[in-house]
Enzyme design. Structure first.
Site, PDB file in Angstrom:
ATOM      1  N   ARG A 201       0.841  -1.197   0.000  1.00 44.80           N
ATOM      2  CA  ARG A 201       0.000   0.000   0.000  1.00 44.80           C
ATOM      3  C   ARG A 201       0.879   1.252   0.000  1.00 44.80           C
ATOM      4  NH1 ARG A 201      -3.959   0.093   4.873  1.00 44.80           N
ATOM      5  NH2 ARG A 201      -2.036  -0.387   6.000  1.00 44.80           N
ATOM      6  N   GLY A 202       0.280   2.369  -0.390  1.00 46.32           N
ATOM      7  CA  GLY A 202       0.901   3.671  -0.230  1.00 46.32           C
ATOM      8  C   GLY A 202       2.268   3.808  -0.860  1.00 46.32           C
ATOM      9  N   ILE A 203       3.188   4.405  -0.115  1.00 47.40           N
ATOM     10  CA  ILE A 203       4.536   4.650  -0.622  1.00 47.40           C
ATOM     11  C   ILE A 203       5.224   3.338  -0.978  1.00 47.40           C
ATOM     12  CG2 ILE A 203       6.846   5.436   0.052  1.00 47.40           C
ATOM     13  CD1 ILE A 203       5.465   7.685   1.638  1.00 47.40           C
TER      14      ILE A 203
ATOM     15  N   TYR B 294       6.413   8.154  17.346  1.00 43.94           N
ATOM     16  CA  TYR B 294       6.716   8.102  15.916  1.00 43.94           C
ATOM     17  C   TYR B 294       7.925   8.982  15.583  1.00 43.94           C
ATOM     18  CZ  TYR B 294       5.794   8.295  10.853  1.00 43.94           C
ATOM     19  OH  TYR B 294       5.892   8.206   9.481  1.00 43.94           O
TER      20      TYR B 294
END
Length: 242
Positions: free
Chosen positions: A12-14, A147
Site C-alpha cells: 500500500r501507499g509509498i 513516531y
C-alpha cells in the site's frame, strides 16, 4: 550481480509505489506485509509482484522470511525499509503499548530486516539500502513522540550504517517524506487536511510516485557516490540543515 529488491510494507501507499517503480526498472521485486490481507491480495493481482507475510519487528520472522525470498528470487541486493505504523497520542496520556508498538515496527525493524541481508551484501561488495524516515523524525510533531523518536532513530541508524559499509560497496541512505497523498492522509478530516496543505509552500500533498522515484535513484548505479544522505521531500514544509 543480483537484481533482487525487497520492500517492507510494500502493498500500500509509498511502499507499493516504490515496488512498482523498481519492477518497472527491471528489478525482481518482492514485498512484505503484515495485517491487511485484502490489500496484499489486490496488490499481488494488479502488480504481479510476489508478497510475503511477516512481522518486521520479529527478528526470527525476518530471518525466515528473507531466506524464503532469497530461495525464490535470489540474493537480496536492494532493501527498502518502508514498513511503519502510528499510534498517536499526547505523551502525558500515551501508554507503554503505544510507545513499544511504534518503536518496534518503525525502528527495531531496521535491525531485524537489515541484519539478515547485510553480510551477503558485504561479501558480494554491492548493496543498496534505503530507509524511509519522515518529516516528523526531523522536526517532531505534536501527538507523535513515539513516531518522531523512531523516525529520528532511522536517520541515525542510516548514517552509522553508511559509514560502516561504504568500503564494502554498500550504500545506505534515508528518505524523509512530508505529507503524501496516501490512504492514511486521505482518512484525515477534510479541515485538518486543508490545514496541512496550507502549511506546505508548494501548496499540495506529495504523490507516492515522487517518493518512489527518489528511492529508485538511490538504489541505482547512478547513486554509487551517495551514502549516508538524508533526502527530504516535503514541498518545502520543513527545510532541514544538512
Amino acid at each position: 550481480m543480483s537484481n533482487v529488491a525487497l520492500v517492507s510494507g510494500g502493498t500500500r501507499g509509498i511502499g507499493a509505489a516504490v515496488a512498482r517503480a523498481l519492477a518497472a526498472e527491471g528489478r525482481r521485486v518482492a514485498v512484505t506485509y503484515h495485517g491487511d490481507e485484502a490489500a496484499a491480495a489486490r496488490f499481488k493481482q494488479e502488480a504481479g509482484i510476489p508478497v510475503y507475510r511477516w512481522d518486521v519487528a520479529d527478528e526470527s520472522a525476518c530471518r525466515a522470511g528473507i531466506e524464503q525470498v532469497e530461495a525464490d528470487l535470489g540474493p537480496v541486493s536492494i532493501l527498502v525499509n518502508n514498513a511503519g505504523i502510528t499510534r498517536d497520542g499526547m505523551f502525558h496520556r500515551m501508554t507503554w503499548d503505544q510507545w513499544r508498538a511504534v518503536l518496534s515496527t518503525n525502528l527495531d525493524s531496521m535491525f531485524a530486516m537489515t541484519r539478515v541481508v547485510i553480510e551477503g551484501m558485504r561479501e558480494r561488495r554491492f548493496g543498496r539500502i534505503v530507509n524511509i524516515s519522515s518529516i516528523n523524525g526531523q522536526k517532531g510533531q505534536v501527538g507523535q513522540t513515539n513516531y518522531s523518536a523512531a523516525k529520528a532513530g532511522v536517520i541515525g541508524f542510516t548514517k552509522a550504517l553508511a559509514l560502516e559499509n561504504a568500503s564494502r560497496g554498500v550504500t545506505v541512505n534515508a528518505v524523509c517524506p512530508g505529507y503524501v497523498n496516501t490512504d492514511m492522509v486521505a482518512a484525515v478530516a477534510e479541515e485538518v487536511r486543508a490545514g496541512i496543505v496550507a502549511g506546505i509552500p508548494l501548496g499540495r500533498l506529495g504523490d507516492v510516485e515522487e517518493i518512489a522515484q527518489a528511492v529508485c535513484y538511490l538504489t541505482s548505479e547512478k547513486a554509487a557516490f551517495c551514502t549516508g544522505s538524508v533526502l527530504t521531500i516535503n514541498g518545502g514544509q520543513y527545510i532541514a540543515n544538512g
